[in-house]
Design an enzyme around this catalytic site. Structure first.
Site, mmCIF file in Angstrom:
data_model
loop_
_atom_site.group_PDB
_atom_site.id
_atom_site.type_symbol
_atom_site.label_atom_id
_atom_site.label_comp_id
_atom_site.label_asym_id
_atom_site.label_seq_id
_atom_site.Cartn_x
_atom_site.Cartn_y
_atom_site.Cartn_z
ATOM 1 N N MET A 164 0.836 -1.198 0.000
ATOM 2 C CA MET A 164 0.000 0.000 0.000
ATOM 3 C C MET A 164 0.878 1.258 0.000
ATOM 4 O O MET A 164 0.390 2.360 0.280
ATOM 5 C CB MET A 164 -0.939 0.000 1.205
ATOM 6 C CG MET A 164 -1.889 -1.203 1.169
ATOM 7 S SD MET A 164 -3.429 -0.922 2.034
ATOM 8 C CE MET A 164 -2.856 -0.660 3.682
ATOM 9 N N HIS A 192 8.939 1.194 3.496
ATOM 10 C CA HIS A 192 9.993 1.168 4.512
ATOM 11 C C HIS A 192 10.879 -0.043 4.239
ATOM 12 O O HIS A 192 10.621 -0.811 3.289
ATOM 13 C CB HIS A 192 9.382 1.139 5.919
ATOM 14 C CG HIS A 192 8.344 0.072 6.109
ATOM 15 N ND1 HIS A 192 8.645 -1.269 6.111
ATOM 16 C CD2 HIS A 192 6.998 0.148 6.278
ATOM 17 C CE1 HIS A 192 7.549 -1.974 6.295
ATOM 18 N NE2 HIS A 192 6.520 -1.138 6.389
ATOM 19 N N HIS A 223 9.269 -3.487 3.467
ATOM 20 C CA HIS A 223 8.820 -3.692 2.080
ATOM 21 C C HIS A 223 10.009 -4.023 1.169
ATOM 22 O O HIS A 223 9.940 -4.902 0.321
ATOM 23 C CB HIS A 223 8.166 -2.419 1.532
ATOM 24 C CG HIS A 223 6.885 -2.021 2.210
ATOM 25 N ND1 HIS A 223 6.741 -0.821 2.869
ATOM 26 C CD2 HIS A 223 5.690 -2.652 2.304
ATOM 27 C CE1 HIS A 223 5.502 -0.734 3.345
ATOM 28 N NE2 HIS A 223 4.847 -1.835 3.016
ATOM 29 N N GLY A 231 4.751 -10.401 3.747
ATOM 30 C CA GLY A 231 5.495 -10.289 4.989
ATOM 31 C C GLY A 231 4.860 -11.097 6.112
ATOM 32 O O GLY A 231 3.635 -11.139 6.240
ATOM 33 N N SER A 287 3.998 1.198 7.906
ATOM 34 C CA SER A 287 3.707 2.537 7.394
ATOM 35 C C SER A 287 2.951 3.347 8.450
ATOM 36 O O SER A 287 3.066 4.563 8.514
ATOM 37 C CB SER A 287 2.865 2.443 6.121
ATOM 38 O OG SER A 287 3.484 1.574 5.197
HETATM 39 P P1 AMP Z 1 1.410 -2.988 3.454
HETATM 40 O O1 AMP Z 1 1.983 -1.940 2.573
HETATM 41 O O2 AMP Z 1 1.415 -2.636 4.902
HETATM 42 O O3 AMP Z 1 0.096 -3.531 2.952
HETATM 43 O O4 AMP Z 1 2.409 -4.218 3.360
HETATM 44 C C1 AMP Z 1 2.789 -4.774 2.138
HETATM 45 C C2 AMP Z 1 3.561 -6.042 2.394
HETATM 46 O O5 AMP Z 1 4.703 -5.750 3.187
HETATM 47 C C3 AMP Z 1 2.754 -7.084 3.172
HETATM 48 O O6 AMP Z 1 3.038 -8.372 2.647
HETATM 49 C C4 AMP Z 1 3.271 -6.930 4.567
HETATM 50 O O7 AMP Z 1 3.144 -8.101 5.352
HETATM 51 C C5 AMP Z 1 4.726 -6.598 4.306
HETATM 52 N N1 AMP Z 1 5.310 -5.917 5.460
HETATM 53 C C6 AMP Z 1 4.807 -4.869 6.151
HETATM 54 N N2 AMP Z 1 5.591 -4.547 7.193
HETATM 55 C C7 AMP Z 1 6.632 -5.417 7.164
HETATM 56 C C8 AMP Z 1 7.781 -5.620 7.986
HETATM 57 N N3 AMP Z 1 8.020 -4.862 9.052
HETATM 58 N N4 AMP Z 1 8.637 -6.611 7.656
HETATM 59 C C9 AMP Z 1 8.399 -7.411 6.587
HETATM 60 N N5 AMP Z 1 7.335 -7.263 5.777
HETATM 61 C C10 AMP Z 1 6.461 -6.288 6.058
#
Ligand code: AMP
Length: 302
Positions: free
Chosen positions: A30, A34, A37, A169, A208
């Protein structure tokens, strides 16, 4: 790096890769990227090899937010994200627009807030992917339409990017389990890799949403990691602890912190997410905590 926003153009490119036998690795996000990602990008790159390509999508998916949630406030910074993608070696940044992903949202000058009101009743969109078992507990219980939004958008993105491998993740453990189940149940020809959670130096899982944590809240947010550590210490000391007892202890620890409120803490078997009444080494733990108004989640194997 190519930036593709048009969904037909993305699908054309994906089909071209498929015809050429190019391995495609995919990291759905999304945005507001960081290091967590970017570690998934690295993992995807390793999985597809030097002749493969890595696609990272940036899309704040409205259908996975509840009406009272932070869809309109969710942090966005496309310029910064694209720079990070370039530096991380992403081949294609896919940035679809609401108007194409959910045509009913394409109503001219609607503000994000008024868009939100329409998400529950999209006039031009009526097909959802719903996982019915693993999504009942934890995040699914607290956020009733969340996983329907996740599985639907992930299925759409898979159809647009046609990945051979997709990396998720471990930070969102239940989400990864549900995506794996969807892929198996609906025969998506994609391999799912779950990569480890990246943390800040004090243990806070990167997210995020951490940018909402201003002032003292940032320090208080370490309560989630401290709770995981406390549970780990407990299972090291005794063979099997009643889940009820451990939950009570963790709630006390978390809510001893000002502005912290426990939403849930669960102990379960890591694949089927089945809760157990006894907690021991190897049991998986997940929790959601409000730190002020910010809802944070974390999980770990004990
Ligand atoms: P998001 O942008 O929060 O939807 O996350 C996108 C992807 O990044 C998802 O598969 C999350 O599980 C992964 N993700 C988010 N935070 C972390 C983290 N701290 N370490 C590893 N993967 C992450």
């Amino acid at each position: 790096m190519r930036v593709v926003s048009n969904i037909a153009a993305m699908q054309r490119l994906a089909r071209k890769w498929q015809r050429a036998g190019t391995q495609v690795g995919f990291v759905p996000t999304m945005g507001y990227l960081h290091a967590g990602h970017l570690s998934l990008v690295k993992r995807a790159g390793r999985a597809v090899g030097k002749n493969g390509v890595v696609v990272l999508s940036i899309y704040v998916n409205p259908t996975q937010f509840g009406p009272a949630e932070d869809f309109s406030q969710y942090p966005r910074d496309l310029k910064r994200d694209l720079k990070l993608c370039r530096e991380a070696g992403v081949d294609v940044a896919f940035t679809p627009r609401d108007a194409e992903m959910y045509p009913a949202l394409d109503c001219g000058d609607m503000s994000p807030l008024s868009k939100r009101r329409h998400v529950g009743a999209l006039e031009n969109f009526s097909t959802y992917v719903v996982e019915e078992k693993l999504s009942q507990t934890m995040e699914g219980a607290s956020r009733p339409t969340h996983f329907r939004g996740v599985t639907t958008v992930v299925a759409k993105l898979f159809n647009l990017v046609l990945p051979d491998v997709a990396v998720f993740g471990a930070k969102d453990w239940q989400q990864a389990a549900i995506v794996k189940r969807m892929v198996r149940d609906l025969n998506f020809p994609v391999k799912i890799i779950v990569a480890p959670t990246l943390r800040e130096h004090d243990g806070l899982a990167m997210s995020s949403r951490n940018q909402y944590l201003v002032g003292d809240l940032r320090r208080r947010a370490t309560a989630l990691w401290r709770a995981i550590q406390m549970a780990r210490a407990a299972v090291k000391k005794s063979k099997a602890i009643p889940a009820v007892k451990l939950k009570a202890g963790l709630k006390k620890l978390i809510e001893g912190e000002p502005d912290a409120k426990l939403d849930y803490v669960e102990f379960f078997e890591p694949d089927m997410l089945l809760p157990g009444s006894k907690v021991k080494r190897g049991t998986h733990m997940a929790l959601a905590v409000f730190i002020g108004k910010t809802r944070l989640i974390d999980n770990a194997k004990l």
